[in-house]
Design an enzyme around this catalytic site. Structure first.
Site, short mmCIF file in Angstrom:
data_model
loop_
_atom_site.label_atom_id
_atom_site.label_comp_id
_atom_site.label_asym_id
_atom_site.label_seq_id
_atom_site.Cartn_x
_atom_site.Cartn_y
_atom_site.Cartn_z
N ASP A 104 0.93 -1.18 -0.11
CA ASP A 104 0.19 -0.15 -0.05
C ASP A 104 0.87 1.20 -0.05
O ASP A 104 2.18 1.04 -0.02
CB ASP A 104 -0.94 -0.01 1.01
CG ASP A 104 -0.20 0.34 2.42
OD1 ASP A 104 0.90 0.31 2.50
OD2 ASP A 104 -1.13 0.06 3.51
N CYS A 122 -12.06 -29.08 8.08
CA CYS A 122 -10.72 -28.54 7.73
C CYS A 122 -9.76 -29.10 7.57
O CYS A 122 -9.20 -30.00 8.45
CB CYS A 122 -10.62 -27.24 8.58
SG CYS A 122 -9.22 -26.10 8.24
N ASP A 171 -7.70 -7.75 0.91
CA ASP A 171 -6.59 -7.84 1.93
C ASP A 171 -7.20 -7.32 3.20
O ASP A 171 -8.09 -6.63 3.08
CB ASP A 171 -5.25 -6.94 1.66
CG ASP A 171 -5.56 -5.42 2.11
OD1 ASP A 171 -6.27 -4.80 1.59
OD2 ASP A 171 -5.34 -4.88 3.38
N HIS A 183 -5.19 -21.71 10.71
CA HIS A 183 -6.32 -22.18 10.51
C HIS A 183 -7.14 -21.15 9.68
O HIS A 183 -7.91 -21.29 8.61
CB HIS A 183 -7.21 -22.56 11.82
CG HIS A 183 -8.54 -22.86 11.42
ND1 HIS A 183 -9.12 -24.01 11.07
CD2 HIS A 183 -9.55 -22.06 11.77
CE1 HIS A 183 -10.51 -23.91 10.70
NE2 HIS A 183 -10.87 -22.67 11.18
N CYS A 216 -6.56 -28.14 7.30
CA CYS A 216 -5.30 -27.50 7.81
C CYS A 216 -4.53 -28.17 8.90
O CYS A 216 -5.13 -29.07 9.68
CB CYS A 216 -5.65 -26.01 8.30
SG CYS A 216 -6.03 -25.94 10.12
N CYS A 265 -6.15 -28.11 12.53
CA CYS A 265 -7.22 -29.21 12.74
C CYS A 265 -6.82 -30.68 12.39
O CYS A 265 -7.49 -31.38 13.45
CB CYS A 265 -8.29 -28.82 11.77
SG CYS A 265 -9.06 -27.30 11.74
ZN LIG Z 1 -8.21 -25.77 10.25
#
Ligand SMILES: [Zn+2]
Length: 383
Positions: free
Chosen positions: A93, A304, A266, A335, A306, A309
Site C-alpha cells: 500500500d 478443515c 486484503d 487455520h 489445515c 485441525c
Molecule cells: Zn483448520
C-alpha cells in the site's frame, strides 16, 4: 517482466469474474485474498506456514516499513523478497490509509502528508514521489498511489477536496514510477457520494494505471453503503484490469464483493481474530476460550484439512489461548488463513462453472442458519 491481467471467465449469472495476473514473481489467480504482512511478516507465520496456507501474494505496509527498518535496509537487501525470503508476489500500500489513522499527528498539504515517526519522533514528509521511491526500494510487484483517505461520514465538500487531491497525487505517482516490472494501481475515492465516485472512476481510468482500487470504504459507512458503492465503482472500472477492494474484510464481505465484480482483497482479520482466540469454521465463528472447551478432544473444524485441525484438539488450543502462548495465536492464524484461502478457491471454482449465484445463495443461507442457532451455542457465533 511487466504486469498483465487476464480475464479468464465471467460468471453467466452474476458480475463475478475469474482471472489471473502475472508479475515478475509469479502468477496469481483471482478472486484472491492477500494476507497482510504489515512489517514484512504475516503475524506469527513463517515461510513454511505461508506455504501451508497456500498464500499466493502478501501485502506489506509502506508506512510502517518506511519508519522501520527504513528505505536503506531494503536497498541493501535488494528488496523485500530477499529480505524476508518470500519469493512470490508482494503488493504494497502507499501509506495513505495509515496516515488517515493519525489525525492528531499529521498535516496534509498539496505536497504530501507530514507526520512524526512513532518509532523515534523524526519528522517525515510522505509525498506521492516519496511513497513511490520507498515502494521501489521495497521492490513490490504491485504499488499503490498515495491517496487521501477521509472518513465516510465527511460531507460532500470535504470529500470532494480529498478526492481532487488524490487525483493530483495519482498523476504525480504515475510520473514518479521508474521501473517497468512494478505495477501501479490508482485508488478511486469519493466517499459515499455517487457523483464523486463516478467522477473519480472517470478521471483515473483515463490514465495508464495497471489496476484500480476502491478506497475509502470500511471507514465508517454502513454495510449497505459499502456494498452499493463497491457495485457502482466496480461497474465503472475497465473490464480488463484488476479491481481491488482495500482493507476488506469478513468472509461475508468477500462474498458480497466478489458477487459485485471485485478481484482482490486484503484484511488483518484472520491473524487479528487468531490473537483473540477466534477461528472461522464451517459451523461459524468459534471462540476457543470458554471454560467448557477445556476437556474438548475434538478438532477445531472437522471439515478443515489445515495442520492445526489435523494435529491439535480444541482443548489444547483453549489452553494455549488461556496462557497467551504465541504458538496458540499462530495455530489459529494458520487455520483462519486456510479458511479464507479455501473460501476464495470455492468462489473461483463456482465462477468457472457458471454457478456463482447458486454458491452465493447457498453460502449466505448457511451463514444465516448459523446465526439462527448461535444463541443456544456459547462457543459459536455468526460469520
Ligand atoms: Zn483448520
Amino acid at each position: 517482466m511487466s504486469f498483465s491481467f487476464n480475464l479468464k471467465h465471467e460468471d453467466a449469472g452474476t458480475r463475478a469474474r475469474r482471472g489471473e495476473f502475472r508479475t515478475a514473481h509469479g502468477t496469481v489467480q483471482t478472486p484472491v485474498f492477500m494476507p497482510v504482512g504489515t512489517f514484512a511478516s504475516v503475524k506469527t507465520m513463517d515461510l513454511k506456514d505461508l506455504a501451508d496456507v497456500e498464500a499466493e501474494i502478501i501485502l506489506g505496509n509502506t508506512y510502517h516499513l518506511l519508519l522501520r527498518p527504513g528505505q536503506a535496509v531494503f536497498e541493501k537487501f535488494g528488496g523485500i523478497h530477499d529480505f524476508m525470503g518470500w519469493k512470490k508476489p508482494v503488493l504494497t500500500d502507499s501509506g495513505g490509509f495509515q496516515i488517515f489513522c493519525l489525525p492528531e499527528h499529521r498535516k496534509i498539504t498539496e505536497e504530501g502528508a507530514a507526520f512524526r515517526s512513532y518509532v523515534n519522533g523524526d519528522l517525515f514528509l510522505l509525498s506521492p514521489e516519496k511513497s513511490i521511491e520507498m515502494q521501489t526500494a521495497i521492490g513490490s510487484d504491485i504499488m499503490m498511489v498515495l491517496d487521501w483517505c477521509i472518513e465516510s461520514t465527511s460531507d460532500h465538500a470535504q470529500t470532494q477536496v480529498a478526492m481532487e487531491l488524490t487525483h493530483r497525487w495519482a498523476l504525480r505517482s504515475l510520473a514518479a514510477r521508474t521501473r517497468t516490472d512494478q505495477a501501479l494501481f490508482a485508488i478511486v475515492q469519493g466517499g459515499v457520494f455517487e457523483d464523486l465516485r463516478r467522477r473519480s472512476a472517470d478521471f483515473l481510468t483515463q490514465h495508464a494505471f495497471d489496476g484500480f482500487a476502491i478506497g475509502g470504504l470500511a471507514v465508517g459507512e454502513t454495510k449497505a453503503e459499502r456494498e452499493d458503492h463497491t457495485e457502482l465503482v466496480a461497474s465503472m472500472l475497465p473490464k480488463y484490469k484488476p479491481r481491488y477492494l482495500m482493507g476488506v474484510g469478513t468472509p461475508a464481505d468477500l462474498l458480497e464483493a466478489v458477487y459485485r465484480g471485485v478481484d482482490m482483497f486484503d484484511c488483518v482479520i484472520p491473524t487479528m481474530y487468531a490473537q483473540r482466540g477466534v477461528a472461522y469454521t464451517s459451523r461459524g465463528r468459534f471462540h476457543v476460550t470458554p471454560t467448557a472447551l477445556r476437556m474438548s478432544d475434538e478438532p477445531l473444524d472437522a471439515n478443515c484439512p489445515c495442520p492445526t485441525c489435523c494435529n491439535y484438539p480444541v482443548g489444547y488450543l483453549h489452553h494455549l489461548a488461556k496462557c497467551k502462548e504465541p504458538t496458540g495465536w499462530r495455530l489459529l492464524a494458520i487455520h483462519n488463513q486456510v479458511y479464507y484461502q479455501r473460501l476464495m478457491q470455492r468462489m473461483r471454482t463456482a465462477i468457472e462453472q457458471d454457478r456463482f449465484q447458486q454458491f452465493y445463495d447457498e453460502t449466505k443461507a448457511s451463514w444465516l442458519a448459523i446465526a439462527a442457532v448461535r444463541s443456544a451455542d456459547p462457543v459459536h457465533d455468526t460469520i
